[in-house]
Scaffold this active site. Structure first.
Site, mmCIF file in Angstrom:
data_model
loop_
_atom_site.group_PDB
_atom_site.id
_atom_site.type_symbol
_atom_site.label_atom_id
_atom_site.label_comp_id
_atom_site.label_asym_id
_atom_site.label_seq_id
_atom_site.Cartn_x
_atom_site.Cartn_y
_atom_site.Cartn_z
ATOM 1 C CB ALA A 123 -4.360 -16.438 17.521
ATOM 2 C CB THR A 125 -9.409 -14.970 12.106
ATOM 3 O OG1 THR A 125 -9.646 -13.569 12.211
ATOM 4 C CG2 THR A 125 -10.104 -15.515 10.868
ATOM 5 C CG HIS A 335 4.813 5.550 -11.047
ATOM 6 N ND1 HIS A 335 4.166 6.304 -10.087
ATOM 7 C CD2 HIS A 335 6.128 5.561 -10.699
ATOM 8 C CE1 HIS A 335 5.044 6.728 -9.193
ATOM 9 N NE2 HIS A 335 6.239 6.302 -9.545
ATOM 10 N N GLY A 336 2.325 4.882 -15.074
ATOM 11 C CA GLY A 336 2.188 4.167 -16.340
ATOM 12 C C GLY A 336 2.776 2.772 -16.252
ATOM 13 N N GLY A 337 3.520 2.380 -17.274
ATOM 14 C CA GLY A 337 4.106 1.041 -17.309
ATOM 15 C C GLY A 337 5.032 0.765 -16.143
ATOM 16 C CD GLU A 360 -6.143 -4.921 13.621
ATOM 17 O OE1 GLU A 360 -6.577 -3.999 14.342
ATOM 18 O OE2 GLU A 360 -4.942 -5.051 13.337
ATOM 19 C CD GLU A 364 -17.641 -5.695 2.872
ATOM 20 O OE1 GLU A 364 -17.502 -5.402 1.673
ATOM 21 O OE2 GLU A 364 -16.675 -6.049 3.592
#
Length: 376
Positions: A123, A125, A335-337, A360, A364
Site C-alpha cells: 500500500a 499510492t 475476431h470481429g463482432g 507500479e 510516463e
C-alpha cells in the site's frame, strides 16, 4: 550468449503451465471477473508451492529469483489474471520484508507467505500521491513504544482482503522523501479499515484508512527515513515481472487470434489465408518476441549482474505493457463482432490489459526513468 532457460527454469515453466492448464483454466472465466479474492485460487497456488518462489529457503521458500518470478507470472497470466494478481501482490509485500526486515519480522510473515497462510498487500499510492511518492500525506508519529498512523491509501490491490500489509508514512514531514518510513501491519490492527474500489476491469482493489492506528515500534521496516529506498527497490525488482504479466496476457491474445483466424471462414476461405490477417499476426509475433526478450534480459541482469536494473526493468515494463494493449486490440479486431462479445477470452483480456500501463509506475514514469539513466 544463451537465450535459453536453464533445465531447472524450463522444468518450472512446464510445471506451472501444466498446473494453469489443468487447475486454473476450468475456473478462469469465472474468477477473472471477481472484484474480491478467490480463496480457492489462493489455496491452489499454495498447494502448488508457488508462493515459495517469493521467499528464502530459511523461511520455507526456495529462494526468490527475478527470472523465476517472471516465469511464474507469465505462465499464470496466460490463463488467469486473478491467480497472477494474488501471486504478484504477495510478492510485492514479501520483497521488502525479506530484504529489509529483521529476523523476527521475516519469521513471522515470510513463513506464512511460503505456506500460503497469508496474502500480502503493498500500500503506497494515496489520493493525492500516485507517481509523486514524495507527496504522500500519511503520517506516523512515535508515541512511546508505538507509532500512531493516520492517512489514506488507495488503489491497493487485494487491499480489503489481505492479511498482511506493507505501507508507507511520513515520520518526519519536513524531511521530504527522506522523512518517509515503511511499516508492516496486520489486518486486525485497531484503527485500520478497508473498502472496495471498482475498476473498469475486474480487480480486487480498495481504499485503506488508518485512523489513530497504533502499531509497535517493531512494525517499522528498516530504519526511520528508509521508506523511499524500500519502495523504489521493491518496484525495481517487481516492475520487470509486470512486463512478464503483460507478455503472458499478450501470448494468450495471440493464441486466440491464431486459433480463430484458422477456423473462421469468409469469402470461401479461412481468414488466416488473407494477407491482411497474416500481416497482423506477423506484427503480433514480432512484438511479443521483443517484449519477452526485454523482460528476461532485465530478470537475468537482476539475478546475475547487478541489483540495480532500474533502466532495464522500466524498459521491460513499458514496452511489454504497451505491446500487450496493441496485441489485445488486434486480437479483438481479428475476431470481429465476437471479439467484443461479453465473456469471450479476448474481450476479457481487452478489459484487463489496460491497467498495467498505470500501476507500479505509469508509462510516463517509465520513460522518465529511462531518460534519466540515458542522460546521467
Amino acid at each position: 550468449m544463451n537465450f535459453q532457460f536453464t533445465n531447472e527454469q524450463e522444468m518450472l515453466r512446464k510445471e506451472i503451465r501444466r498446473f494453469a492448464r489443468e487447475k486454473l483454466e476450468p475456473i478462469a472465466a469465472e474468477v477473472d471477473e471477481l472484484d474480491e479474492v478467490s480463496w480457492e485460487v489462493a489455496k491452489m497456488l499454495a498447494d502448488q508451492d508457488l508462493f515459495c518462489l517469493l521467499t528464502p529457503k530459511e523461511y520455507g521458500g526456495i529462494g526468490p529469483t527475478a527470472t523465476n518470478v517472471c516465469i511464474a507470472r507469465e505462465e499464470l497470466s496466460r490463463v488467469s489474471g486473478h491467480a497472477d494478481l494474488l501471486f504478484a501482490e504477495t510478492g510485492l509485500c514479501a520483497f521488502p520484508i525479506r530484504t529489509f526486515g529483521t529476523h523476527a519480522q521475516k519469521e513471522k510473515y515470510l513463513t506464512k507467505f511460503s505456506k500460503g497462510e497469508a496474502i500480502g498487500c503493498y500500500a503506497l499510492t494515496e489520493p493525492d500521491a500516485g507517481s509523486d511518492v514524495g507527496g504522500l500525506q500519511s503520517t506516523a508519529v512515535l508515541d512511546g513504544n508505538e507509532y500512531v498512523l493516520n492517512g489514506t491509501k488507495c488503489f491497493a490491490s487485494v487491499g480489503p482482503f489481505a492479511q498482511t500489509y506493507v505501507t508507507f508514512a511520513k515520520t518526519d514531514p519536513d524531511a521530504g522523501t527522506k522523512g518517509i518510513s515503511c511499516f508492516i501491519l496486520d489486518r486486525d490492527t485497531p484503527g485500520f479499515t478497508g473498502k472496495q474500489m471498482k475498476l473498469m476491469g475486474p480487480h480486487p482493489i480498495g481504499e485503506l484508512t488508518f485512523t489513530d492506528c497504533r502499531v509497535p515500534k517493531e512494525a517499522l521496516l528498516g530504519e526511520p527515513g528508509m521508506g523511499m529506498r524500500i519502495a523504489m527497490s521493491t518496484l525495481d525488482f517487481m516492475r520487470m515481472s509486470v512486463g512478464a504479466h503483460a507478455v503472458g496476457m499478450a501470448t494468450r491474445a495471440f493464441e486466440e487470434a491464431i486459433s480463430y483466424a484458422k477456423t473462421r471462414k469468409a469469402f470461401g476461405q479461412p481468414i488466416a489465408e488473407f494477407q491482411n490477417t497474416q500481416f497482423k499476426l506477423a506484427d503480433m509475433a514480432m512484438e511479443l518476441d521483443a517484449a519477452r526478450l526485454l523482460v528476461y534480459r532485465a530478470a537475468w541482469m537482476r539475478d546475475e549482474v547487478t541489483e540495480r536494473v532500474s533502466k532495464e526493468a522500466s524498459m521491460a515494463k513499458l514496452f511489454a505493457t504497451e505491446m500487450a494493449g496493441r496485441m489485445a486490440d488486434l486480437a479483438v479486431q481479428i475476431h470481429g463482432g465476437y471479439g467484443v462479445l461479453r465473456g469471450t477470452t479476448v474481450e476479457r483480456l481487452y478489459r484487463a490489459i489496460r491497467q498495467p500501463r498505470v500501476y507500479e509506475g505509469t508509462s510516463e514514469i517509465q520513460r522518465m526513468v529511462i531518460g534519466r539513466h540515458i542522460l546521467s
